[in-house]
Each structure stands twice: as structure tokens, then as C-alpha cells.
Design an enzyme around this catalytic site. Structure first.
Site, mmCIF file in Angstrom:
data_model
loop_
_atom_site.group_PDB
_atom_site.id
_atom_site.type_symbol
_atom_site.label_atom_id
_atom_site.label_comp_id
_atom_site.label_asym_id
_atom_site.label_seq_id
_atom_site.Cartn_x
_atom_site.Cartn_y
_atom_site.Cartn_z
ATOM 1 N N SER A 86 0.844 -1.190 0.000
ATOM 2 C CA SER A 86 0.000 0.000 0.000
ATOM 3 C C SER A 86 0.879 1.239 0.000
ATOM 4 O O SER A 86 1.841 1.324 0.768
ATOM 5 C CB SER A 86 -0.905 0.005 1.231
ATOM 6 N N HIS A 104 2.292 12.018 -0.335
ATOM 7 C CA HIS A 104 1.806 13.382 -0.152
ATOM 8 C C HIS A 104 2.934 14.355 -0.527
ATOM 9 O O HIS A 104 3.938 14.443 0.186
ATOM 10 C CB HIS A 104 1.388 13.621 1.297
ATOM 11 N N HIS A 114 -2.295 7.394 -4.596
ATOM 12 C CA HIS A 114 -2.522 6.193 -3.792
ATOM 13 C C HIS A 114 -2.460 4.983 -4.704
ATOM 14 O O HIS A 114 -2.987 4.999 -5.819
ATOM 15 C CB HIS A 114 -3.886 6.262 -3.106
ATOM 16 N N ASN A 173 -2.433 0.447 -4.372
ATOM 17 C CA ASN A 173 -2.540 -0.715 -3.498
ATOM 18 C C ASN A 173 -2.731 -1.969 -4.332
ATOM 19 O O ASN A 173 -3.478 -1.966 -5.305
ATOM 20 C CB ASN A 173 -3.737 -0.553 -2.539
ATOM 21 N N VAL A 174 -2.027 -3.044 -3.966
ATOM 22 C CA VAL A 174 -2.310 -4.378 -4.497
ATOM 23 C C VAL A 174 -2.309 -5.342 -3.323
ATOM 24 O O VAL A 174 -1.544 -5.181 -2.367
ATOM 25 C CB VAL A 174 -1.298 -4.836 -5.568
ATOM 26 N N HIS A 227 -5.221 8.250 -16.725
ATOM 27 C CA HIS A 227 -6.213 7.275 -17.167
ATOM 28 C C HIS A 227 -5.737 6.474 -18.382
ATOM 29 O O HIS A 227 -6.149 5.318 -18.542
ATOM 30 C CB HIS A 227 -7.549 7.968 -17.419
ATOM 31 N N HIS A 254 -20.912 11.878 2.409
ATOM 32 C CA HIS A 254 -21.378 12.966 3.267
ATOM 33 C C HIS A 254 -21.038 14.338 2.700
ATOM 34 O O HIS A 254 -21.628 15.338 3.103
ATOM 35 C CB HIS A 254 -20.791 12.816 4.678
ATOM 36 N N GLY A 277 -5.795 -6.201 13.781
ATOM 37 C CA GLY A 277 -4.721 -6.038 14.747
ATOM 38 C C GLY A 277 -3.393 -5.675 14.129
ATOM 39 O O GLY A 277 -2.333 -6.035 14.658
ATOM 40 N N GLY A 278 -3.419 -4.955 13.013
ATOM 41 C CA GLY A 278 -2.184 -4.529 12.358
ATOM 42 C C GLY A 278 -1.477 -3.418 13.123
ATOM 43 O O GLY A 278 -1.983 -2.913 14.139
#
Length: 295
Positions: free
Chosen positions: A87, A91, A101, A103-104, A140, A170, A253-254
Site C-alpha cells: 500500500s 503526499h 494512492h 494498493n495491491v 487514465h 457525506h 490487529g495490524g
């Protein structure tokens, strides 16, 4: 058959090298273990380009798979599992360089009858503060090319999933300009699945490196910095309210410091603030955040 553990470590190494090439500093590396099984390696970088860049590898096992990880397989919640992944959240200092960002991940679940099921997930998305059409198109284009290893239908499907996932309900606005997002993907053989994850990593690295090189030298001032810090608040809201990876890490619990490395170092909140019309800040909301076909 490719070894998934070595595969994920290689992806982490490649992405660390990309980030490190942007400055003189080196990563802080923390090796960690998890009491109930597994561990990982968290790499965090602060340099001339990145206010904070995190590249995290984790490999965990447990007796009960958290519900946040099962997606369309809720019946697997509570079964023994193994999960590994990389991950990344970067920034930048310069507000004209977007946050990225990536992630795999791979999940294995042991069924009561002794069989094992697996699936993959991941993707990448871009969160600009000041929009550039050519950067969005490039992002893209690379996302589409990563998906070509699967089928012509994969990119539009995964793009739509990304637009829907990285949406702050929200606020009724997108977090950024999207990219691709996929989960619970298992209709490939295992090597094909890893090859697809490799393509996702390679195209993310190419796209983001190109955008950094285009924008990191642009001059900015206090106005741009304040807007960057304000928009970072949306990033925090999404990660703490909606992000399934954050929820899975905490529920399983990481290591908390590794899980929350995705949060930006400095964030501003301004009550009921809105950009002035016909400004670059307003353009972000009008031209870039609404989902659109960038190709």
C-alpha cells in the site's frame, strides 16, 4: 508459479526506488511483527519533493477474517486467512503535484472442508489540488493500459468502481479524479493474477513519476499551500470513515503507525469554506472532481 511473498517485496522495492529518486533523503524502514501472525515492512520518506511518502508491505495471518475484507464473500468472514499486499500513499510538498494512492493485495482463506480460496484486489487513484487536463488524461491512459492484460472491458469496469469507491457520500463529492479499483477478482489463474498486479504497479509508477517531473518545479505561494492543506482534509475523512484497507488493518490487529501512514502530515479545516467563482480552486470542483471520461 510465482512466489507471492517475493512478488510483493519486489513491488515495494520498485516503488521505493521511484520515490527516492526524487530527492537526496533515504527511507526510514521499520520491520514489524504481529502477535497473532505475520508482520511487514513500513518505509516512510520525507525529502525535497514529498512531505511524506509511505510504501508499506504487510503479510499477516489470522484465525478470523474481518468482515471488511470479504467484499462480495460475507460468508467467509470469521474463517482462517492469510493476506499480503503493498500500500502506497505519497503526499507531495508542492500543491501542484497531486497526492497519489496505490494498493495491491492478495487474500487466501482456508475453508472448513480443507480447501483454500484466493482473490486479489487493488488499483490506483489520483488526488490533485490543482487540476491539469494532460495529467488526468495520462493517468487514465496508463490505467487503461494496465487493464489491457485482462480484457477491453476491464478498464471501464474498474474505472467506474473507482469513481464509486473513492466518493465521500457525506460531502457528495469525489476524493480526486479516480483511476482504477478492483476487488474480489479470482477468475484468472494465479500467475495471470500476479501479472496483472505487476502491470498495475508498473503503470502507476510510470504515470506518477511523469506527473511529478512535470509539476514539482512550479512556483507556489501561501494561497496554494492553504488550499492543499484544506483539501487534504477530504483525504483524512475518506480514509477514516470509508476506506476498507484502513478498517481491515485496524480490525485485524495490524500496526497502527503503518496503517495510518496514509494520513497527510499537515491538514487545515475551515468551517463552511467555498472557493471563489472563476478561480483555479473552483475549477477543481467544477472540472476535475465530477466523474468524467478522460479518454
Amino acid at each position: 508459479m510465482l512466489d507471492p511473498f517475493q512478488f510483493m517485496e519486489m513491488i515495494q522495492s520498485d516503488l521505493c526506488s521511484m520515490a527516492k529518486s526524487q530527492g537526496s533523503a533515504d527511507f526510514r524502514v521499520d520491520e514489524w511483527t504481529r502477535e497473532s501472525g505475520g508482520g511487514g515492512r513500513t518505509c516512510v520518506l520525507v525529502n525535497e519533493v514529498f512531505e511524506q511518502a509511505g510504501v508499506n508491505f504487510s503479510h499477516v495471518q489470522g484465525d478470523k477474517l474481518p468482515a471488511s475484507a470479504t467484499g462480495v464473500r460475507p460468508h467467509l468472514a470469521g474463517l482462517p486467512f492469510e493476506a499480503m499486499g503493498v500500500s502506497v500513499v505519497m503526499h507531495p510538498r508542492n500543491p501542484y503535484v497531486p497526492t497519489s494512492h496505490f494498493n495491491v493485495r492478495i487474500f487466501f482463506v482456508n475453508l472448513p472442508e480443507g480447501k483454500k480460496v484466493w482473490w486479489i484486489g487493488g488499483g490506483f487513484d489520483l488526488t490533485p489540488y490543482y487540476g491539469f487536463e494532460e495529467d488526468a488524461v495520462l493517468w487514465h491512459q496508463q490505467a487503461k493500459q494496465a487493464c489491457e492484460i485482462l480484457s477491453p472491458e476491464a478498464y471501464p469496469k474498474f474505472k467506474k468502481a473507482c469513481d464509486e469507491y473513492f466518493y465521500l457520500k457525506h460531502r457528495q463529492e469525489a476524493r480526486g479524479i479516480g483511476g482504477i479499483f478492483f476487488d474480489d477478482l479470482s477468475d484468472l489463474d494465479f500467475d495471470q493474477a500476479l501479472n496483472f498486479l505487476r502491470a498495475v504497479a508498473d503503470h502507476y509508477r510510470l504515470a506518477y513519476h511523469t506527473i511529478i517531473m512535470r509539476r514539482k518545479g512550479l512556483i507556489f505561494g501561501e494561497r496554494e499551500r492553504k488550499f492543499q492543506c484544506y483539501r487534504r482534509g477530504r483525504y483524512v475523512e475518506f480514509n477514516l470513515i470509508y476506506d476498507r484497507g484502513t478498517l481491515f488493518g485496524l480490525q485485524s490487529g495490524g500496526r497502527t503507525e503503518s496503517i495510518l501512514m496514509s494520513l497527510p502530515p499537515e491538514v487545515h479545516y475551515r468551517y463552511d469554506w467555498h472557493p471563489e467563482a472563476l478561480t483555479p480552486e473552483a475549477d477543481l470542483y467544477r472540472k476535475f472532481l465530477p466523474p468524467r471520461d478522460w479518454l
